[in-house]
Design a protein around this motif. Structure first.
Motif, short mmCIF file in Angstrom:
data_model
loop_
_atom_site.label_atom_id
_atom_site.label_comp_id
_atom_site.label_asym_id
_atom_site.label_seq_id
_atom_site.Cartn_x
_atom_site.Cartn_y
_atom_site.Cartn_z
N TRP A 120 0.84 -1.20 0.00
CA TRP A 120 0.00 0.00 0.00
C TRP A 120 0.88 1.25 0.00
O TRP A 120 0.94 1.97 0.99
CB TRP A 120 -0.93 0.01 1.22
N PRO A 121 1.60 1.52 -1.07
CA PRO A 121 2.57 2.62 -1.05
C PRO A 121 1.96 3.98 -0.75
O PRO A 121 2.60 4.80 -0.07
CB PRO A 121 3.19 2.58 -2.46
N THR A 122 0.73 4.23 -1.21
CA THR A 122 0.13 5.54 -0.94
C THR A 122 -0.24 5.71 0.52
O THR A 122 -0.42 6.84 0.99
CB THR A 122 -1.11 5.77 -1.82
N GLN A 123 -0.36 4.60 1.25
CA GLN A 123 -0.69 4.66 2.68
C GLN A 123 0.56 4.83 3.55
O GLN A 123 0.46 5.13 4.73
CB GLN A 123 -1.39 3.36 3.10
N MET A 124 1.73 4.61 2.93
CA MET A 124 2.96 4.61 3.71
C MET A 124 3.53 6.03 3.80
O MET A 124 4.48 6.41 3.12
CB MET A 124 3.98 3.64 3.11
N ARG A 128 4.03 6.74 9.17
CA ARG A 128 3.79 5.30 9.24
C ARG A 128 5.06 4.51 9.00
O ARG A 128 5.26 3.44 9.61
CB ARG A 128 2.70 4.90 8.24
N ILE A 129 5.92 5.00 8.13
CA ILE A 129 7.21 4.33 7.90
C ILE A 129 8.05 4.37 9.18
O ILE A 129 8.63 3.35 9.59
CB ILE A 129 7.94 4.98 6.73
N LEU A 130 8.12 5.52 9.81
CA LEU A 130 8.87 5.64 11.06
C LEU A 130 8.30 4.72 12.13
O LEU A 130 9.05 4.01 12.83
CB LEU A 130 8.85 7.09 11.55
N LYS A 131 6.98 4.69 12.25
CA LYS A 131 6.35 3.85 13.26
C LYS A 131 6.60 2.37 12.98
O LYS A 131 6.91 1.60 13.90
CB LYS A 131 4.85 4.12 13.33
N VAL A 151 12.96 -0.66 -5.83
CA VAL A 151 12.52 -1.58 -6.88
C VAL A 151 11.56 -2.62 -6.33
O VAL A 151 10.63 -3.05 -7.03
CB VAL A 151 13.74 -2.25 -7.54
N VAL A 152 11.74 -3.05 -5.08
CA VAL A 152 10.90 -4.12 -4.53
C VAL A 152 9.93 -3.62 -3.47
O VAL A 152 9.27 -4.42 -2.80
CB VAL A 152 11.77 -5.27 -3.96
N THR A 153 9.84 -2.30 -3.31
CA THR A 153 8.88 -1.73 -2.34
C THR A 153 7.96 -0.73 -3.03
O THR A 153 7.61 0.30 -2.46
CB THR A 153 9.60 -1.06 -1.16
N ALA A 154 7.57 -1.06 -4.26
CA ALA A 154 6.61 -0.24 -5.01
C ALA A 154 7.06 1.22 -5.14
O ALA A 154 6.25 2.13 -5.12
CB ALA A 154 5.22 -0.31 -4.38
N GLY A 155 8.37 1.41 -5.24
CA GLY A 155 8.91 2.75 -5.45
C GLY A 155 9.17 3.56 -4.20
O GLY A 155 9.68 4.68 -4.29
N LEU A 156 8.85 3.02 -3.01
CA LEU A 156 9.12 3.75 -1.77
C LEU A 156 10.63 3.91 -1.60
O LEU A 156 11.37 2.92 -1.56
CB LEU A 156 8.54 3.01 -0.57
N ASN A 157 11.08 5.14 -1.49
CA ASN A 157 12.51 5.43 -1.42
C ASN A 157 12.75 6.33 -0.22
O ASN A 157 12.46 7.53 -0.25
CB ASN A 157 12.96 6.12 -2.71
N LEU A 158 13.24 5.72 0.88
CA LEU A 158 13.43 6.47 2.11
C LEU A 158 14.57 7.47 1.93
O LEU A 158 15.66 7.11 1.46
CB LEU A 158 13.75 5.53 3.27
N ASP A 159 14.34 8.71 2.31
CA ASP A 159 15.39 9.72 2.18
C ASP A 159 16.31 9.69 3.41
O ASP A 159 16.05 8.97 4.39
CB ASP A 159 14.82 11.11 1.91
N SER A 160 17.38 10.47 3.35
CA SER A 160 18.37 10.45 4.43
C SER A 160 17.79 10.98 5.73
O SER A 160 18.22 10.57 6.82
CB SER A 160 19.61 11.24 4.03
N ASP A 161 16.81 11.88 5.66
CA ASP A 161 16.20 12.40 6.89
C ASP A 161 15.46 11.30 7.64
O ASP A 161 15.58 11.17 8.87
CB ASP A 161 15.23 13.54 6.57
N VAL A 162 14.70 10.49 6.89
CA VAL A 162 13.95 9.40 7.52
C VAL A 162 14.90 8.36 8.11
O VAL A 162 14.75 7.92 9.26
CB VAL A 162 12.99 8.75 6.50
N ILE A 163 15.90 7.96 7.32
CA ILE A 163 16.82 6.92 7.81
C ILE A 163 17.63 7.43 9.00
O ILE A 163 17.86 6.70 9.97
CB ILE A 163 17.74 6.46 6.67
N ALA A 164 18.05 8.70 8.96
CA ALA A 164 18.80 9.26 10.08
C ALA A 164 17.95 9.30 11.35
O ALA A 164 18.43 9.03 12.45
CB ALA A 164 19.31 10.65 9.74
N ALA A 165 16.66 9.65 11.19
CA ALA A 165 15.76 9.66 12.35
C ALA A 165 15.62 8.25 12.92
O ALA A 165 15.65 8.05 14.15
CB ALA A 165 14.40 10.21 11.95
N LEU A 166 15.50 7.25 12.05
CA LEU A 166 15.41 5.87 12.52
C LEU A 166 16.71 5.42 13.18
O LEU A 166 16.70 4.63 14.13
CB LEU A 166 15.06 4.94 11.36
N GLY A 167 17.83 5.95 12.70
CA GLY A 167 19.13 5.58 13.26
C GLY A 167 19.33 6.02 14.70
O GLY A 167 20.27 5.56 15.35
#
Length: 313
Positions: A120-124, A128-131, A151-167
């Motif tokens: 459900w890429p439009t729902q993500m 919701r990705i962070l959670k 390529v395998v997540t329906a085009g969802l491409n996490l940016d550096s801000d999201v990944i850094a927050a998760l880190g």
């Protein structure tokens, strides 16, 4: 190899191993073990079981757990206790992903690599990705890593801000960037300390470029074919021999591109079975086997050069 709680995997060469099937699309245990052993003998730091090259989405939960267990047992039985096993634990729900992380721990994995659900890429939304990733990390008995592969997540491409927050989460300790975005990688390595968060490119085509930008090494498909060559480039980099490393990187970049044109997973199996004396070309549908003989003769010239070098080292 045991890793202290909440620490990232150590720097080095990691390979998302292909999984072999027999003619009935059942697990081909002898070929899986032979592949794990050749990778370990080739000097990899760790093996990723059920990365995208491991056809994770084509396996049942029991098969996923069994391939992790088999990989860990094969390494231990052959004196490679220090080679890590990382498990891909991506599922399409938070509940399933939590269960796969528990299974991975029980089967002997030290870390879990977690894909963002893409049905459900439009729902993500960002929230919701962070959670999702934080909820999985809270529940996982082993440290988790963020697997970014649009390529395998329906085009969802996490940016550096999201990944850094998760880190910042105490149990999220790294990422595999199969987006091959070196700018994103460098932003992460210059934001999060390497002692807490390992950033890996997911393509051999940017192996050296990632090292220059502070990566922890690589997690990529091409070491399925040539683990020793990747180890050689890593050694050259660590010795400060940039010119030779650049020359070797050129070969890896061309060979990686040729492998992609051969179909990656099916191409890897075809190359391994032809050149290294084990395995077969079977994949699970809807994938189809690759016939190397039917490929254009020029399509694998750099791959052939890479294989010659691999066998020489």
């Amino acid at each position: 190899m045991s890793v202290a709680k909440n620490l990232p995997p150590p720097p080095g060469i990691y390979v998302p191993a292909v999984v072999f099937f027999d003619e009935n699309e059942e697990l081909d245990i002898p070929s899986i073990k032979a592949h794990v052993l050749r990778l370990a003998q080739g000097g990899v730091t760790g093996i990723l079981v059920q990365g995208s090259n491991g056809e994770a989405q084509h396996l049942s939960h029991d098969e996923r757990k069994e391939t992790i267990r088999l990989t860990r047992a094969t390494l231990d039985e052959n004196g490679f206790q220090d080679v890590l096993v990382i498990a891909g634990t991506g599922g399409q729900s938070t509940k399933e992903t939590k269960k796969l992380c528990v299974d991975a721990k029980e089967a002997g994995a030290s870390h879990a690599l977690v894909l963002t659900p893409g049905v459900w890429p439009t729902q993500m939304t960002k929230e919701r990705i962070l959670k999702f990733h934080r909820d999985v990390a809270d529940a996982s008995p082993i440290p988790t890593m963020i697997y970014n592969f649009p390529v395998v997540t329906a085009g969802l491409n996490l940016d550096s801000d999201v990944i850094a927050a998760l880190g910042e989460h105490p149990n999220i300790v790294g990422t595999k960037l199969s987006c091959a975005d070196v700018g994103k990688l460098h932003r992460l390595t210059s934001t999060l300390p390497a002692s807490k968060f390992a950033t890996f490119p997911g393509s051999s085509s940017v192996f050296l470029q990632g090292l220059v930008s502070g990566s922890a090494g690589i997690i990529a498909a091409l070491p399925n074919v040539a683990p020793k060559v990747h180890r050689q480039l890593y050694r050259l980099w660590n010795e400060g021999n940039l010119v030779e490393a650049q020359n070797l990187q050129a070969l890896l970049g061309h060979a990686d591109w040729e492998l992609q044109k051969l179909g990656s997973i099916a191409g890897i199996k075809a190359i391994v079975s032809k050149h290294f004396g084990y395995g077969n070309t079977n994949v699970r549908g809807p994938l189809t086997p690759q016939d190397l003989e039917a490929a254009a003769p020029s399509a694998s010239s750099k791959l052939d050069e890479l294989i010659v070098l691999e066998k020489f080292l």
